[in-house]
Design an enzyme around this catalytic site. Sequence first.
Site, PDB file in Angstrom:
ATOM      1  CD  GLU A 125       1.314 -42.887  12.885  1.00  0.00           C
ATOM      2  OE1 GLU A 125       2.168 -42.209  13.817  1.00  0.00           O
ATOM      3  OE2 GLU A 125       1.846 -44.077  12.460  1.00  0.00           O
ATOM      4  CB  CYS A 140       0.730 -33.055  16.314  1.00  0.00           C
ATOM      5  SG  CYS A 140       1.919 -33.313  15.049  1.00  0.00           S
ATOM      6  CB  CYS A 147       6.475 -36.721   3.118  1.00  0.00           C
ATOM      7  SG  CYS A 147       7.100 -34.829   3.199  1.00  0.00           S
ATOM      8  CB  CYS A 151      13.921 -34.336   6.100  1.00  0.00           C
ATOM      9  SG  CYS A 151      12.951 -32.884   5.415  1.00  0.00           S
ATOM     10  CB  CYS A 154      11.713 -36.903   8.835  1.00  0.00           C
ATOM     11  SG  CYS A 154       9.917 -37.080   8.652  1.00  0.00           S
ATOM     12  N   GLY A 204       3.829 -35.407   6.469  1.00  0.00           N
ATOM     13  CA  GLY A 204       3.435 -34.455   5.237  1.00  0.00           C
ATOM     14  C   GLY A 204       4.008 -33.092   5.373  1.00  0.00           C
ATOM     15  CD  GLU A 205       6.147 -28.526   3.727  1.00  0.00           C
ATOM     16  OE1 GLU A 205       7.137 -28.856   4.356  1.00  0.00           O
ATOM     17  OE2 GLU A 205       5.422 -27.616   3.825  1.00  0.00           O
ATOM     18  CB  SER A 236       5.511 -27.276  11.084  1.00  0.00           C
ATOM     19  OG  SER A 236       7.047 -27.772  10.814  1.00  0.00           O
ATOM     20  CB  SER A 258      11.818 -27.857   9.438  1.00  0.00           C
ATOM     21  OG  SER A 258      10.467 -28.119  10.092  1.00  0.00           O
ATOM     22  CG  LEU A 259      17.313 -23.071  10.171  1.00  0.00           C
ATOM     23  CD1 LEU A 259      17.029 -22.514   8.635  1.00  0.00           C
ATOM     24  CD2 LEU A 259      17.637 -21.775  11.019  1.00  0.00           C
ATOM     25  CG  HIS A 260      15.798 -29.375  10.920  1.00  0.00           C
ATOM     26  ND1 HIS A 260      15.377 -29.187  12.142  1.00  0.00           N
ATOM     27  CD2 HIS A 260      14.910 -29.762   9.956  1.00  0.00           C
ATOM     28  CE1 HIS A 260      14.110 -29.503  12.218  1.00  0.00           C
ATOM     29  NE2 HIS A 260      13.604 -29.790  10.810  1.00  0.00           N
ATOM     30  CG  ASN A 335      11.626 -38.732  19.263  1.00  0.00           C
ATOM     31  OD1 ASN A 335      12.025 -39.588  19.989  1.00  0.00           O
ATOM     32  ND2 ASN A 335      10.528 -38.107  19.342  1.00  0.00           N
ATOM     33  CB  CYS A 378       5.302 -33.544  15.887  1.00  0.00           C
ATOM     34  SG  CYS A 378       3.627 -32.925  16.560  1.00  0.00           S
TER      35      CYS A 378
END
Length: 416
Positions: A125, A140, A147, A151, A154, A204-205, A236, A258-260, A335, A378
């Site tokens: 996507e 994006c 992936c 996470c 996600c 993906g990473e 990212s 991406s800390l979170h 989200n 995203c």
Amino acid sequence: MNATLTAAALTETERARILAKAALFSPPTPLTADGRRDLVGMSRDELAAELAAIGEQPFRVKQLWHWIYHQGVTDFARMSSIARPLQQKLADKFVIGRPEAATVQTSSDQTRKWLFRFRDGQQAETVYIPDPEQDRGALCISSQIGCTLSCTFCHTGTQTLVRNLGPAEIVGQFMAARDTYGEWPSPKGETPRLLSTIVLMGMGEPLYNYENVAQAMKIVMDNEGIALSRRRITLSTSGVVPMMDRAGADLGVNLAVSLHAVRDDLRDELVPLNRKYPIADLLAACRRYPGASNARRITFEYVMLKNINDTEADARELVRLITGIPAKVNLIPFNPWPGSTYETSSGNALHRFAKIVMDAGYASPIRTPRGRDILAACGQLKTDSERRKKAGALPLDPVARSTHSRDGDKSPNPMT
Ligand code: SAH
Ligand code: SF4
């Protein structure tokens, strides 16, 4: 060997391990069913080699590059600076491909999502997010199908890694989106274009598919083609520390991390890669990131999860952790997706958190959710692709939440 040398050697070993594992998920060679090679995604050197193989001179590279990436043509017959016989010869051997749009959805807020299908039938996507205040927006882009990381908040993370995307498929997402908006030829300088920014924040990473992503970004940044400035590209990462230095040195694009979470115990759970590269190592890599300055700040992404990571104490600890790093903090309201267990932080929690970060001198925009009606934010992306089953391959394990390995990769998985 002193301690620094040992650390450097370890990083090099780790990088080699990551690159070797990425190669296990290589994309197929971009060939059509009738055996023609896709020219999109090739480096200039690869293009020169292909041309040499059919007896053509190196100067043709510049010509083709102009037609493919500046003019955006997909038909050799439209390359008016190339004589007919050569146009025909090229068309016999090559194509200028685009991924096929399997579906396109446009949200009520003009966010647009494509599900692109590649030649082997795999899908990824891409999302266009317009900037409501300006006549432009960000695309994006996905870097992998699925992936390896899991996470917990996600949607993509629920899908196992099928394979890496190749340069043709990564650049192809941008080129196909540009086709949709009729934005060829590529602008010179700062002529406004809707597609003026790329964020590598799709499926993906990107740093687990570094070589393909790097080749694609070099093509996109090439001055004689699409010519997007590195300042308009943001990569990212969930924190693949050994590859962050490499990306900074080679590409110099903007970095988003991406800390979170601000404590290792919680980040181990939300972003399982943290077990391998904990917060202190991640922030050290951010401090080393080349080109980070007040004009080019590192973005910390922080998904706001109700009663999980959204307290005032979390906000204060975040500020303490990033002190000294030229940074901004993107607060992303979680989200939800079908089957997710988290809740979005309340408006109050979001604003309290944002104020603490802002009062400490860091921009802390709350990212308004875009394209919610089409599940297009995203990091929200997931297709129904299935992992290729090879003879002797490990059993298909689409979620495997309970089988995290030490470094947070889903297990069983050869990336581990
Ligand atoms: N793998 C990379 C890039 C893709 S994810 C990375 O993790 O950084 C892009 C961003 O979307 C990440 O910050 C990710 O944490 C965030 N994201 C993922 N799922 C989300 C969700 N359900 N709600 C809000 N943000 C999400
Ligand atoms: Fe992968 Fe990024 Fe999703 Fe984590 S947030 S599972 S790294 S795509």
